[in-house]
Design a protein around this motif. Structure first.
Motif, PDB file in Angstrom:
ATOM      1  N   ASP A   1      -0.275  -2.480  42.131  1.00  0.00           N
ATOM      2  CA  ASP A   1       0.804  -3.468  42.119  1.00  0.00           C
ATOM      3  C   ASP A   1       1.376  -3.661  43.522  1.00  0.00           C
ATOM      4  OD1 ASP A   1       2.641  -5.170  40.448  1.00  0.00           O
ATOM      5  OD2 ASP A   1       4.135  -3.827  41.340  1.00  0.00           O
ATOM      6  N   ARG A   2       1.509  -2.572  44.268  1.00  0.00           N
ATOM      7  CA  ARG A   2       2.021  -2.680  45.636  1.00  0.00           C
ATOM      8  C   ARG A   2       1.085  -3.518  46.508  1.00  0.00           C
ATOM      9  NH1 ARG A   2       1.440  -0.808  50.703  1.00  0.00           N
ATOM     10  NH2 ARG A   2      -0.486   0.269  50.146  1.00  0.00           N
TER      11      ARG A   2
ATOM     12  N   HIS B   1      -0.398 -10.851  48.673  1.00  0.00           N
ATOM     13  CA  HIS B   1      -0.612 -12.094  47.919  1.00  0.00           C
ATOM     14  C   HIS B   1      -0.684 -13.260  48.893  1.00  0.00           C
ATOM     15  CE1 HIS B   1      -0.404 -15.064  44.752  1.00  0.00           C
ATOM     16  NE2 HIS B   1      -0.385 -14.108  43.846  1.00  0.00           N
TER      17      HIS B   1
ATOM     18  N   HIS C   1      -1.103  -5.746  45.524  1.00  0.00           N
ATOM     19  CA  HIS C   1      -1.081  -7.126  45.045  1.00  0.00           C
ATOM     20  C   HIS C   1       0.131  -7.877  45.586  1.00  0.00           C
ATOM     21  CE1 HIS C   1      -1.598 -10.537  42.381  1.00  0.00           C
ATOM     22  NE2 HIS C   1      -0.404 -10.335  41.868  1.00  0.00           N
ATOM     23  N   ARG C   2       1.270  -7.248  45.553  1.00  0.00           N
ATOM     24  CA  ARG C   2       2.494  -7.909  46.014  1.00  0.00           C
ATOM     25  C   ARG C   2       2.523  -8.063  47.533  1.00  0.00           C
ATOM     26  NH1 ARG C   2       6.497  -8.184  42.092  1.00  0.00           N
ATOM     27  NH2 ARG C   2       6.010  -7.077  40.156  1.00  0.00           N
ATOM     28  N   ARG C   3       2.045  -7.068  48.236  1.00  0.00           N
ATOM     29  CA  ARG C   3       2.128  -7.117  49.702  1.00  0.00           C
ATOM     30  C   ARG C   3       1.151  -8.118  50.302  1.00  0.00           C
ATOM     31  NH1 ARG C   3       3.003  -1.894  53.336  1.00  0.00           N
ATOM     32  NH2 ARG C   3       5.058  -2.341  52.478  1.00  0.00           N
TER      33      ARG C   3
ATOM     34  N   SER D   1       4.985 -12.771  50.490  1.00  0.00           N
ATOM     35  CA  SER D   1       4.410 -11.446  50.728  1.00  0.00           C
ATOM     36  C   SER D   1       4.293 -11.237  52.231  1.00  0.00           C
ATOM     37  CB  SER D   1       3.021 -11.341  50.084  1.00  0.00           C
ATOM     38  OG  SER D   1       2.091 -12.176  50.766  1.00  0.00           O
TER      39      SER D   1
END
Length: 334
Positions: free
Chosen positions: A49-50, A56, A52-54, A61
């Motif tokens: 998840d980290r 994107h 993916h968010r960082r 992001s």
């Protein structure tokens, strides 16, 4: 896409699933009680998840912020992690003759694939012609330790063909640190194996690009990873023609000559990353994939061309169990 067959085993397995990187993620852990397996799998999913968010590409992001700076012609400061990813991407782009290029984010956006919804129309022909006349890619990126810049303001980064493999290697490190030595991690068909499934090798399937279920299965040894690029994963159709997200940077068009291409990588610290990255240039290379595979020192490759003919390297062919028997169009190459 590789499809997991291990979940059907009789021995108990801990299983956790999530939806990350725009795809289904599954973690199987063998040989540990639930109390030990669950937090280990949860730690992996938090890291996914980290990442993916960082990174994107089109939502707020660190990566999209860098793209904004590059588009404005500004130099940006990045984290050591980002700098490492960019340096690796540049190296492999060079090795793959530019066919792997995470710097074509603007072209991906032109085709409408930087969206949660699939496009419903083709991009403007003149706009694509302008891209071909003045392309942008990761080669235009300038790295000076943690400072990133580019003289080409059309450069835009998209790690969609790269990040799942990085995540596989992160998963392996996290699981080992948590005392997990027997696991299978699947990120949308990109799979990495650790240890065994209660004493048996992990078996996964290579998805058939035009039929439900696998084309073949293969057993993975400890530390091996397999990645697949396919035109069935993310695509749209107009007037009966399929347009997939796999774009050839040279033509600025979706690849039409290949349905799927899989690469199996032996145990090494970056097996997951390489399995994800390497399938893209070989997919784009088409009939020239054997030459490029030799150049990249990749020995285990399977390709399904636009007509459904299967080509496979001798090293991988020896390991495959073809469902329904050997394909009649099978061609085994050195």
């Amino acid at each position: 896409m590789a499809c997991l067959l291990a979940a059907c085993a009789r021995a108990p397995l801990h299983q956790q699933q999530a939806f990350v990187f725009g795809t289904r993620v599954e973690i199987l852990i063998a040989g540990l009680p639930e109390a030990a397996a669950r937090p280990a799998a949860a730690a992996v999913l938090r890291e996914f998840d980290r990442l993916h968010r960082r990174y994107h590409a089109w939502q707020p992001s660190e990566l999209s912020g860098l793209n904004q700076a590059l588009a404005a012609g500004r130099t940006a400061s990045v984290t050591p992690e980002m700098a490492g990813l960019l340096a690796h991407a540049q190296r492999f782009s060079l090795l793959s003759e530019g066919l792997f290029d995470p710097g074509i984010g603007a072209l991906i956006a032109l085709w409408g694939f930087q969206s949660d919804d699939l496009p419903a129309s083709l991009p403007d022909a003149d706009t694509l012609a302008a891209w071909r006349a003045a392309p942008a890619g990761v080669v235009n990126l300038q790295l000076d330790e943690l400072q990133v810049s580019s003289r080409n303001t059309r450069l835009a980064l998209d790690f969609g063909g790269y990040l799942k493999g990085v995540a596989l290697d992160r998963a392996a490190s996290i699981l080992k640190a948590q005392g997990v030595h027997n696991a299978l991690v699947n990120i949308g068909g990109n799979v990495l194996a650790l240890g065994s499934k209660n004493g048996e090798r992990w078996r996964v399937g290579i998805q058939h690009p035009r039929q439900p279920g696998p084309l073949a299965t293969v057993e993975l040894d400890d530390g091996e990873a397999i990645g697949t690029s396919g035109d069935y994963q993310r695509y749209f159709e107009i007037d009966g023609r399929r347009y997939s997200h796999l774009l050839d940077p040279r033509s600025a068009q979706p690849v039409q000559h290949t349905q799927a291409l899989s690469v199996l990588i032996g145990a090494r610290p970056d097996a997951g990353t390489l399995s994800d990255v390497a399938s893209k240039p070989l997919f784009i290379a088409g009939a020239d994939w054997p030459r490029l595979a030799r150049q990249l020192q990749l020995e285990q490759v399977l390709r399904v061309d636009a007509q459904g003919q299967v080509q496979v390297s001798r090293a991988l062919h020896a390991r495959l169990d073809y469902l329904g028997g050997q394909p009649p169009s099978l061609e085994v190459l050195p």
